[in-house]
Design a protein around this motif. Sequence first.
Motif: not given
Length: 295
Positions: A143-147, A158-165, A210-215, A247-248
Amino acid sequence: MAKIKIRKAVFPAAGLGTRFLPATKAIPKEMLPVVDKPIIQYGVEEAIAAGCDQIIIVTGRGKTVIEDHFDISVELEKQLESRGKTDLLSMARHISNLGRVAYIRQKEAMGLGHAVLMARDLVGDEPFAVVLPDDVIDAKTPCLKQMIGVFNDVQSSILATQVVEGPAISSYGVIDGKPCAKNPRVLEVKHLVEKPKQADAPSKNAIIGRYILTPRIFEFLEKTPLGAGGELQLTDAIRSLLKHEKVYGYKFEGKRYDAGDKLGFLKATVEFALKRDDLGEEFRSWLQGLPALKR
Ligand code: G1P
């Protein structure tokens, strides 16, 4: 613009693990094994596979076995070597060779945002990843590699997301965003909120660990007041960051297990065991023969 490499991954691991009592009374939840590997090792391996080479683990009281786990065990290696157990020896060495690991203590459990803030000096002035060890993700491409692939393009958080019902959405940070024309898995975040009531949730897109964040996030973490649950919430600081930078969200490919939850942990254990070459076949036939499944 020169591409910035994501080298550092922060692992908040100071939580008390109350969802997993009594197992976590004296054992860090990050050390509970899914099959035979502690859940934090899945995350560390994912970060290394994504190209990170500096692991920063934010720990607290009672978490020193995490440090031992990623350290060299001289006694164990000596014994395995003298007994000619080369496979186990290389497994033990693999763990202590997983990048450089630094530890910092979070003295009080004041929330995820506070844990990330503890890593400020170790991260410095560069974009970095955050991996929540509870979220174990099984994916063809980590996942982190995709991000990081998306980061190389957008150069923003970038923030990882998934649909939660359903009502479960209120256990998550939730984003509202606009799909990008270039890649429908990428959403440009317009708004985000931590643990909303189902009726107030802006969408079904839940933030996964999973997040990628700017400082620049640190500047806002410093100023963010305590939020949901009386804790310093990372989601709240990202909402402030959003006023200054894009932010994505990223709908990752793969399956996520909430291994910090008893049911999620059981699901991960069964599915990972079924995939194992050394266990899968026997485990599958044993499961299929279980009388309890025939009711
Ligand atoms: C944390 C975050 C939340 C996110 C979740 C993913 O919550 O605060 O925004 O959706 O992780 O697992 P926690 O599960 O620590 O309460």
